[in-house]
Design a protein around this motif. Sequence first.
Motif, short mmCIF file in Angstrom:
data_model
loop_
_atom_site.label_atom_id
_atom_site.label_comp_id
_atom_site.label_asym_id
_atom_site.label_seq_id
_atom_site.Cartn_x
_atom_site.Cartn_y
_atom_site.Cartn_z
N MET A 1 3.33 -4.32 5.05
CA MET A 1 2.45 -5.38 4.59
C MET A 1 1.48 -5.73 5.72
O MET A 1 1.89 -5.93 6.86
CB MET A 1 3.28 -6.60 4.18
N LEU A 2 0.23 -5.80 5.37
CA LEU A 2 -0.80 -6.14 6.34
C LEU A 2 -0.91 -7.65 6.48
O LEU A 2 -0.82 -8.38 5.50
CB LEU A 2 -2.15 -5.58 5.88
N LYS A 3 -1.15 -8.08 7.69
CA LYS A 3 -1.32 -9.51 7.94
C LYS A 3 -2.82 -9.81 7.99
O LYS A 3 -3.60 -9.03 8.53
CB LYS A 3 -0.65 -9.90 9.24
N GLN A 23 -6.02 2.39 -1.67
CA GLN A 23 -6.21 2.79 -3.07
C GLN A 23 -5.51 4.12 -3.35
O GLN A 23 -4.87 4.29 -4.39
CB GLN A 23 -7.71 2.93 -3.40
N GLU A 24 -5.61 5.06 -2.40
CA GLU A 24 -4.92 6.35 -2.55
C GLU A 24 -3.41 6.16 -2.57
O GLU A 24 -2.71 6.77 -3.37
CB GLU A 24 -5.33 7.30 -1.45
N GLU A 25 -2.92 5.32 -1.68
CA GLU A 25 -1.49 5.05 -1.63
C GLU A 25 -1.02 4.42 -2.94
O GLU A 25 0.03 4.78 -3.49
CB GLU A 25 -1.17 4.11 -0.46
N PHE A 26 -1.80 3.48 -3.45
CA PHE A 26 -1.46 2.81 -4.71
C PHE A 26 -1.42 3.82 -5.86
O PHE A 26 -0.51 3.79 -6.69
CB PHE A 26 -2.47 1.69 -4.99
N PHE A 27 -2.39 4.72 -5.89
CA PHE A 27 -2.41 5.76 -6.92
C PHE A 27 -1.15 6.62 -6.84
O PHE A 27 -0.51 6.89 -7.86
CB PHE A 27 -3.66 6.63 -6.78
N ASN A 28 -0.79 7.03 -5.63
CA ASN A 28 0.41 7.86 -5.45
C ASN A 28 1.68 7.11 -5.86
O ASN A 28 2.58 7.70 -6.46
CB ASN A 28 0.52 8.34 -4.01
N LEU A 29 1.74 5.82 -5.56
CA LEU A 29 2.90 5.03 -5.96
C LEU A 29 2.97 4.91 -7.48
O LEU A 29 4.06 5.00 -8.06
CB LEU A 29 2.84 3.64 -5.32
N ARG A 30 1.83 4.72 -8.12
CA ARG A 30 1.83 4.65 -9.58
C ARG A 30 2.27 5.98 -10.19
O ARG A 30 2.99 6.01 -11.18
CB ARG A 30 0.43 4.28 -10.09
N LEU A 31 1.83 7.07 -9.58
CA LEU A 31 2.23 8.40 -10.05
C LEU A 31 3.74 8.58 -9.90
O LEU A 31 4.41 9.11 -10.80
CB LEU A 31 1.47 9.47 -9.27
N PRO A 41 10.37 -0.09 -6.09
CA PRO A 41 9.28 -0.60 -6.92
C PRO A 41 8.47 -1.72 -6.25
O PRO A 41 7.33 -1.96 -6.60
CB PRO A 41 9.98 -1.13 -8.17
N TRP A 42 9.07 -2.38 -5.28
CA TRP A 42 8.38 -3.47 -4.60
C TRP A 42 7.17 -2.96 -3.80
O TRP A 42 6.23 -3.70 -3.55
CB TRP A 42 9.36 -4.21 -3.69
N LYS A 43 7.18 -1.68 -3.41
CA LYS A 43 6.06 -1.11 -2.67
C LYS A 43 4.79 -1.15 -3.50
O LYS A 43 3.69 -1.31 -2.96
CB LYS A 43 6.36 0.34 -2.26
N LEU A 44 4.91 -0.99 -4.80
CA LEU A 44 3.76 -1.06 -5.70
C LEU A 44 3.13 -2.45 -5.63
O LEU A 44 1.91 -2.59 -5.53
CB LEU A 44 4.24 -0.75 -7.12
N HIS A 45 3.97 -3.45 -5.65
CA HIS A 45 3.52 -4.84 -5.56
C HIS A 45 2.84 -5.11 -4.22
O HIS A 45 1.76 -5.72 -4.16
CB HIS A 45 4.73 -5.76 -5.75
N GLU A 46 3.45 -4.64 -3.14
CA GLU A 46 2.89 -4.85 -1.80
C GLU A 46 1.55 -4.14 -1.65
O GLU A 46 0.62 -4.69 -1.05
CB GLU A 46 3.86 -4.35 -0.74
N ALA A 47 1.44 -2.94 -2.17
CA ALA A 47 0.20 -2.18 -2.06
C ALA A 47 -0.93 -2.90 -2.78
O ALA A 47 -2.06 -2.99 -2.28
CB ALA A 47 0.38 -0.77 -2.62
N ARG A 48 -0.63 -3.43 -3.96
CA ARG A 48 -1.65 -4.15 -4.72
C ARG A 48 -2.12 -5.39 -3.96
O ARG A 48 -3.32 -5.69 -3.91
CB ARG A 48 -1.07 -4.52 -6.09
#
Length: 69
Positions: A1-3, A23-31, A41-48
Amino acid sequence: MLKPNEIREMNLAELEMKEQDLQEEFFNLRLQKVTNRLENPWKLHEARRDIARVKTIIREKQQIDNKEV
């Protein structure tokens, strides 16, 4: 998580690159989620949220630049 303080220290070009990476990371997580390979699944939330933080600070910096001109 970025501060937010870490993000604010970056310049505009770095922020735009960071946004693209996120955005690329988020796409990969969704995939991974669709193929049922997402372990946390929490990584998806954090990326967003990280994308939103970066976009917010990009907007703040753009508004500051526009006021100076």
